[in-house]
Design a protein around this motif. Structure first.
Motif, short mmCIF file in Angstrom:
data_model
loop_
_atom_site.label_atom_id
_atom_site.label_comp_id
_atom_site.label_asym_id
_atom_site.label_seq_id
_atom_site.Cartn_x
_atom_site.Cartn_y
_atom_site.Cartn_z
N TYR A 27 0.82 -1.21 0.00
CA TYR A 27 0.00 0.00 0.00
C TYR A 27 0.86 1.26 0.00
CZ TYR A 27 -3.60 -3.17 1.86
OH TYR A 27 -4.49 -4.19 2.07
N ASP A 109 -14.16 1.38 -1.02
CA ASP A 109 -13.33 1.51 -2.22
C ASP A 109 -12.09 0.62 -2.19
OD1 ASP A 109 -11.68 2.78 -0.40
OD2 ASP A 109 -11.61 4.69 -1.48
N SER A 111 -9.65 0.74 0.08
CA SER A 111 -8.59 1.30 0.92
C SER A 111 -8.83 0.88 2.37
CB SER A 111 -8.56 2.83 0.80
OG SER A 111 -9.74 3.39 1.36
N THR A 130 -3.71 2.84 0.61
CA THR A 130 -4.28 2.66 -0.72
C THR A 130 -3.43 1.64 -1.47
OG1 THR A 130 -4.95 4.98 -0.70
CG2 THR A 130 -4.97 3.86 -2.82
#
Length: 132
Positions: A27, A109, A111, A130
């Motif tokens: 991430y 989403d 994340s 993310t």
């Protein structure tokens, strides 16, 4: 035929709302420290038996943690061994200067949004992961 088309259309519309689960991966990290300063970096999450290894790299500073997972089941969280169905992860970590705790929840989403603090602090900081 019409029924299948309607079902397919509904599945397509609902797909963005379905969580990806499984916190393992790499991430990009964006966060705000307890003093309000912004930072960026990376974090890698690996499954290690029934736990997670969490390795942050913020600038030249590395923090390493051990995480426990949980998933939402019906109307409550179910805790247990690390799983690809986990939608929450709690991490105890150590860095060069201190130790701390963090908790993250998967967002629609994909994340992961969370909060963290370090030993002796009276404040809470925030962070978003993310997927790379």
């Amino acid at each position: 035929m019409i029924f299948r088309t309607i079902i397919s259309a509904c599945a397509f519309v609902l797909l963005p709302a379905i969580a990806f689960a499984d916190p393992t991966g790499s991430y990009k990290v964006a966060g705000t420290s307890e003093d309000g300063s912004k930072y960026q970096g990376t974090v890698k999450v690996l499954r290690n038996g029934e736990t997670y290894i969490v390795d942050w790299m913020i600038g030249k500073n590395e923090s390493i943690g051990t995480g426990l997972g949980a998933k939402f089941s019906g109307d409550r969280f179910e805790m247990g061994p690390a799983s690809d169905e986990d939608t929450a992860i709690s991490v105890g970590y150590v860095s060069k200067e201190n130790f701390g705790i963090a908790m993250y929840f998967e967002q629609p989403d994909g994340s992961w949004q969370g909060v963290w603090t370090y030993g002796g602090s009276e404040k809470v900081a925030s962070e978003i992961w993310t997927r790379e």
